[in-house]
Design an enzyme around this catalytic site. Structure first.
Site, PDB file in Angstrom:
ATOM      1  N   CYS A   1      54.793 -41.408 -18.425  1.00  0.00           N
ATOM      2  CA  CYS A   1      55.996 -40.220 -18.830  1.00  0.00           C
ATOM      3  C   CYS A   1      57.344 -40.706 -17.931  1.00  0.00           C
ATOM      4  O   CYS A   1      57.930 -40.351 -17.102  1.00  0.00           O
ATOM      5  CB  CYS A   1      55.673 -38.999 -18.062  1.00  0.00           C
ATOM      6  N   ALA A   2      57.617 -41.970 -18.517  1.00  0.00           N
ATOM      7  CA  ALA A   2      58.720 -42.680 -17.786  1.00  0.00           C
ATOM      8  C   ALA A   2      60.137 -42.014 -17.931  1.00  0.00           C
ATOM      9  O   ALA A   2      60.949 -42.177 -16.979  1.00  0.00           O
ATOM     10  CB  ALA A   2      58.970 -44.041 -18.842  1.00  0.00           C
TER      11      ALA A   2
ATOM     12  N   ASP B   1      53.714 -39.255 -14.353  1.00  0.00           N
ATOM     13  CA  ASP B   1      55.012 -38.308 -13.517  1.00  0.00           C
ATOM     14  C   ASP B   1      55.014 -37.271 -14.450  1.00  0.00           C
ATOM     15  O   ASP B   1      55.959 -37.163 -15.406  1.00  0.00           O
ATOM     16  CB  ASP B   1      55.989 -39.259 -13.375  1.00  0.00           C
TER      17      ASP B   1
ATOM     18  N   ASP C   1      57.107 -42.594 -23.149  1.00  0.00           N
ATOM     19  CA  ASP C   1      57.634 -40.933 -23.086  1.00  0.00           C
ATOM     20  C   ASP C   1      57.708 -40.469 -24.690  1.00  0.00           C
ATOM     21  O   ASP C   1      57.841 -41.387 -25.596  1.00  0.00           O
ATOM     22  CB  ASP C   1      58.788 -40.762 -22.393  1.00  0.00           C
TER      23      ASP C   1
ATOM     24  N   ASP D   1      54.797 -40.224 -30.229  1.00  0.00           N
ATOM     25  CA  ASP D   1      54.737 -39.136 -30.771  1.00  0.00           C
ATOM     26  C   ASP D   1      53.911 -37.970 -30.127  1.00  0.00           C
ATOM     27  O   ASP D   1      52.724 -37.995 -29.934  1.00  0.00           O
ATOM     28  CB  ASP D   1      54.226 -39.005 -32.238  1.00  0.00           C
TER      29      ASP D   1
ATOM     30  N   GLY E   1      63.414 -43.765 -16.490  1.00  0.00           N
ATOM     31  CA  GLY E   1      62.905 -44.961 -15.805  1.00  0.00           C
ATOM     32  C   GLY E   1      63.195 -45.203 -14.321  1.00  0.00           C
ATOM     33  O   GLY E   1      62.817 -46.265 -13.990  1.00  0.00           O
ATOM     34  N   GLY E   2      63.217 -44.039 -13.652  1.00  0.00           N
ATOM     35  CA  GLY E   2      63.480 -44.265 -12.306  1.00  0.00           C
ATOM     36  C   GLY E   2      62.363 -44.949 -11.379  1.00  0.00           C
ATOM     37  O   GLY E   2      62.228 -45.894 -10.899  1.00  0.00           O
TER      38      GLY E   2
ATOM     39  N   CYS F   1      57.093 -32.982  -9.171  1.00  0.00           N
ATOM     40  CA  CYS F   1      58.098 -32.553  -7.908  1.00  0.00           C
ATOM     41  C   CYS F   1      57.967 -31.129  -8.032  1.00  0.00           C
ATOM     42  O   CYS F   1      58.892 -30.369  -8.337  1.00  0.00           O
ATOM     43  CB  CYS F   1      59.359 -32.956  -8.385  1.00  0.00           C
TER      44      CYS F   1
END
Length: 393
Positions: free
Chosen positions: A211-212, A282, A235, A261, A215-216, A335
């Site tokens: 789940c980029a 993530d 993603d 997709d 891109g952090g 988070c």
């Protein structure tokens, strides 16, 4: 502007924010920016003062206020100097009248406070969720070290628990610095950096950031690989993923970028099935750990949305697990501080997948929670996170 006029302007902005929350519209940041764009006569000092009042009011009110004035009156109830500005003079707010509506101070809407309490978030930890966030940098190991970066920054910075992190005051204009253009650092909260560290990526490995987003974490994983191995960033969100190529080029990071997709992720990832040494998941979440950065988000979250997040989290964890080779590992990150999005998701996955076990995590911070670790602003001076590392047997 007079101090009273600043208060009235803050009330106007708050009215717009409250209306937007009720119709699930734009964020408070966007609304404030648009208000200032259409009020160009407002000077820089006035802008800062108005923004401060708006965000103080948002942080103070647990439930969505009935109006901007009611929200500002909640602030004034604890600040006699602010209350004195409600005098009806000039462009200021009308005088306070007995028994007029005043918003109730609190951490969050009642149902959400109950969820936090059930997840053992204390009153002190709740206070930390609504503080002001600092700005953390991650020194990009592909180009520099933390010590070398620290020596060339134009301001004083301090280190944090993450080995590549430097901390600055919130709002520092770091993206205007030459070191940013040169790719020497990225803006990344210490908690996010520690979550990446939990995956323990080594040079030469095959790694997936499932789940980029923008891109952090991808760039942190690329730095850990040190230019050796494979890194796939993917993603379902085209807009967010489209920001990654430019960021990767600036950082000197190597990664394959793949748009997926929805509902057909494993079809597009068939070439990675059972082959990854390490997978970062993530997962999409409520963001309860990031209220310091967007406090009105707690007004927008609903019980129905929370249930949807939990379903998505279970699904993306399942997909990530399919990519891991025997002996490989996966780190699940949200988070959020709600058990429904963290420990409960991991417990359900482990109960249904006996070929997996919880792995040790030692990242220098965090409190054990279920099979993972929890970080909070109060305890760890980071954004709020839950993460757990699992190993496939």
């Amino acid at each position: 502007m007079t101090p009273a006029a600043r208060v009235q302007s803050a009330i106007e902005v708050l009215d717009l924010v409250i209306a937007s929350v009720r119709r699930e519209g734009a964020s408070a940041d966007r609304i404030a920016a648009e208000w200032f764009r259409t009020h160009r006569f407002v000077g820089s000092k006035d802008r800062r003062a108005i923004r401060d009042l708006v965000w103080q009011a948002i942080r103070t009110c647990g439930e969505v206020p009935m109006s901007g004035r009611a929200a500002m009156l909640a602030l004034a109830a604890a600040d006699p100097a602010l209350a004195a500005l409600f005098d009806g003079s000039g462009y200021g707010p009308a005088a306070i009248v007995p028994d007029e509506p005043v918003a109730v101070a609190g951490l969050a809407p009642a149902w959400l406070e109950a969820q936090l309490a059930a997840s053992d978030i204390t009153a002190e930890q709740g206070v930390g969720l609504l503080g002001r966030a600092p700005l953390d940098l991650r020194a990009n190991r592909l180009k520099t070290t933390r010590d070398a970066l620290l020596a060339q920054l134009p301001v004083t910075a301090e280190t944090t628990q993450a080995p590549d992190a430097l901390r600055l005051p919130g709002g520092t204009p770091v993206e205007t610095w030459p070191a940013f253009a040169e790719g020497l650092f990225e803006v990344q909260d210490t908690g996010s950096q520690l979550a990446c560290r939990a995956l323990a990526v080594q040079p030469g490995e095959a790694v997936v950031d499932l789940c980029a987003g923008g891109g952090g974490k991808t760039l942190a994983l690329a730095a850990a690989l040190d230019g050796r191995g494979q890194l796939l960033a993917c993603d379902i969100d085209r807009a967010r993923l489209s920001r990654l190529p430019q960021r990767a080029a600036r950082a000197g990071a190597l990664a394959e970028i793949r748009l997926l997709d929805p509902g057909r992720e494993l079809v597009a990832l068939a070439d990675w099935a059972g082959k990854a040494d390490a997978v970062m998941v993530d997962a999409p979440c409520s963001g309860t750990g990031t209220w310091r950065r967007g406090p009105e988000a707690r007004w927008r979250l609903t019980a129905q949305a929370l249930a949807r997040y939990a379903r998505m989290q279970a699904d993306v964890l399942r997909i990530g697990g399919e990519l891991v080779r025997p002996g490989g590992r996966l780190t699940y990150v949200v988070c959020s501080l709600l058990d429904a999005e963290g420990p409960d998701v991991i417990a359900a996955f482990l109960a249904a997948n006996l070929q997996w076990r919880a792995a040790e995590q030692d990242v220098g911070a965090g409190t054990p929670r279920g099979a993972g670790l929890r970080l909070t602003p109060w305890d760890d001076a980071t954004d709020g996170f839950f993460f757990a590392t699992l190993q496939r047997l």
